[in-house]
Design an enzyme around this catalytic site. Structure first.
Site, short mmCIF file in Angstrom:
data_model
loop_
_atom_site.label_atom_id
_atom_site.label_comp_id
_atom_site.label_asym_id
_atom_site.label_seq_id
_atom_site.Cartn_x
_atom_site.Cartn_y
_atom_site.Cartn_z
CG ASP A 6 -1.73 -1.25 1.39
OD1 ASP A 6 -2.11 -1.83 0.36
OD2 ASP A 6 -1.99 -1.65 2.54
CD GLU A 28 -8.55 -2.65 -1.21
OE1 GLU A 28 -9.00 -2.70 -0.06
OE2 GLU A 28 -7.68 -3.42 -1.63
CG ASN A 88 -6.49 -5.70 -3.60
OD1 ASN A 88 -5.81 -6.52 -2.98
ND2 ASN A 88 -6.90 -4.59 -3.05
#
Length: 583
Positions: A139, A335, A399
């Site tokens: 992330d 997201e 993802n």
């Protein structure tokens, strides 16, 4: 053949074969053609592959021997087995070969990713990806400050059960954020971990939060002093903020609670209050983007237009919000909010979900998509794809999560993929951060990015005459990093291990080198040029806190520098903290 092709990444959609029993329309045609073209399979005769026949153990062994280029696999039970093989036996044989090819050593369960030591060897010479191999990072968010890019990442760390078995990454215990920085985008300084979640972790700055996922960061001059702000997600329940006087901390919790939660105006309908992204506009006004998840109405999941992402103004202090959050109708959003500004337009980017049909295939699955607007609060108009799913590039699942940023007149995207764990043979959902260049078309649309291990080129040379943290690394082998006094250090050193930096510019020459390496049992550090076994420029004998050595002939021009560790003891000979070359 299909198992082998997928396991070892041997696939060429342009490959051809001429077997009479392999029709071009068959689902397995390209698998057979790819292995035939590489010489790994011959068929049962010149014109017949053997499609539909049973595979025998001897066939399995022969194909895998060719893959491994190893004719000494006599210990394989498959080699002497002329019985028909079941699918599970085929799978076990392919897995066995995969592990042999990777040659992973026993993992050490310790902090700072020491179980990743063998992954260091995955990064080839000249490659920029992944950014670090000493531990995982997910992330990513990139922030520029004082000529450097700082990348903040979710602190993915291996989880084990009580018997020492590796568990899937379920993110439940992640309470740290990792930080690395670079002035050239190929040599990255490891700044260690920021302890964030304080519920269940006494060192965490945010005592109310259990987790710290998907960070983003910004800096701003407030009352004449530069301040740094780190935003993070406490799982899906809210967004917190920390504050510091430097980009690496120490960070404190200035408000003692979540900045964004379910009671924040305008957040009704948001499934997951997480994944923040921050933008400070040209006029100094800051905005926070967040949210995600798929709502369910009467048992039906809304996947085409979840309407679960938001944008809200931040106060001048960066630790408060102003007004009401505004909805962003991002098609097929899952997201991962991202935001940047280019040529006066605002680009909102995000990761799409895997559910439903996405309006008859209009929006791809698990992909970074983007929208644009003339206003940071929207409305935003859908544009297209930024980055495809990682399966296409690295044959890994999951993802994605990303950040787009500019640095020295170019644009880049940083993102994560499960490449290091794949190299180790562990497919458990642990991620590593990568970077590639991003380009715009003349009309302002984004060219879809092609992810790869090559990554980016250095944007400037490294100055070897400045004191440099030993935890500044392009590539490394066999070592890891750990916290030390006022920074980080190289540890887990054994004979033959090394660290390297790229593109060091020595100009007219360097004549000596100083190294800070606290001694334990002692040893030597070889300074080599351009390869671990390259020209030996000098040898530093480590026998104290700081050691120096002359160089055998001044190093001139631009070189990659390898510090190769030599020691004879079984224990750790020394750690390494800093180095500097002298004219």
């Amino acid at each position: 053949v299909c198992m082998v092709s997928r396991a070892f990444g041997i696939y060429d959609e342009d490959a051809e074969c001429d077997f009479d029993d392999v029709d071009r329309s068959a689902w397995y045609y390209h698998y057979v053609a790819s292995l035939t073209q590489k010489g790994y399979i011959n068929g049962v005769s010149q014109n017949v592959f053997g499609s539909g026949a049973n595979v025998r153990g001897e066939h399995i062994a022969e194909i895998l021997k060719r893959i491994l280029k190893d004719n000494e696999i006599e210990d394989w039970e498959y080699a002497a087995n002329d019985e028909y093989a079941t699918r599970s036996e085929c799978a076990m044989a392919v897995y066995d070969a995969y592990r042999r090819l990777c040659k992973p050593k026993e993992k050490v369960k310790a902090p700072y990713g020491k179980e990743l030591i063998e992954a260091a060897d995955m990064k080839a010479e000249g490659d920029a990806n992944p950014l670090m191999t000493q531990r995982f990072g997910a992330d990513p968010f990139a922030m520029e400050y004082d000529g450097r890019i700082y990348v903040y990442m979710t602190g993915d760390t291996y989880r084990y059960d009580e018997n020492g078995n590796l568990l899937d990454n379920d993110y439940s215990n992640i309470n740290t954020i990792s930080v690395i920085s670079s002035s050239d985008l190929v040599n990255w300084t490891d700044h260690g971990e920021i302890a964030v979640g304080g519920r269940g972790n006494d060192t965490g700055a945010a005592k109310w939060a259990k987790n710290s996922w998907a960070p983003c960061a910004a800096h701003k001059t407030i009352d004449g002093k530069e301040k740094f702000f780190l935003y993070f997600a406490d799982s899906g329940s809210g967004v917190g903020v920390l504050e510091a006087d430097s980009p690496t901390g120490p960070f404190i919790d200035p408000i003692g609670k979540a900045l964004i939660n379910g009671s924040t105006p305008g957040c009704s309908g948001v499934v997951w209050l997480f994944d923040p992204a921050v933008l400070i506009d040209d006029d100094g006004q800051a905005y926070l983007y967040f949210g995600g998840g798929l709502p369910s109405v009467n048992g039906v999941t809304e996947s085409d237009h979840p309407k679960t992402t938001r944008v809200i103004k931040l106060g001048d202090d960066m630790i408060s919000t102003v007004g009401e959050a505004k909805e962003i109708d991002a098609p097929a959003v899952f997201e991962d909010s991202g935001i940047h500004k280019y040529n006066g337009k605002y680009y909102y980017s995000y990761c799409s979900n895997f559910e439903g049909e996405h309006e008859d295939g209009k929006y791809p699955f698990g992909t970074i998509l983007y929208m644009t607007s003339d206003d940071p609060m929207g409305p935003f108009e859908y544009q297209g794809v930024v980055l495809d799913n990682m399966y296409r590039f690295f044959n890994v699942g999951g993802n994605n999560h990303h950040a787009i940023f500019s640095f020295k007149d170019k644009w880049y995207i940083t993102y994560h993929a499960q490449t290091a764990e794949k190299y180790l043979g562990d497919i458990k959902g642990y991620r590593s951060t990568h970077i590639n260049e991003l380009k715009y078309n003349s009309d302002g649309t984004i060219e879809p990015v092609e992810a790869d291990f090559k990554g980016v080129e250095s944007v400037q040379c490294l100055d070897p005459f400045e004191e440099t943290s030993a935890a500044t690394i392009s590539r490394m082998s066999g070592v890891s990093t750990q916290a030390a006094d006022n920074g980080m250090e190289i540890c887990d050193i054994n004979d033959g291990d090394w660290i390297a930096v790229r593109n060091a510019d020595f100009g007219d020459g360097a004549n000596s080198v100083d190294i800070t390496a606290p001694v334990i049992d002692g040893g030597d550090i070889e300074v080599r040029l351009d390869a671990p076994d390259g020209v030996l420029a000098g040898t530093v004998k480590v026998d104290g806190e700081s050691s120096s050595a002359p160089l055998d002939g001044a190093i001139k021009g631009v070189h990659d520098i390898y510090f190769v560790f030599r020691c004879s003891s079984g224990g750790e000979p020394f750690t390494m903290r800093y180095w500097r070359f002298n004219k």
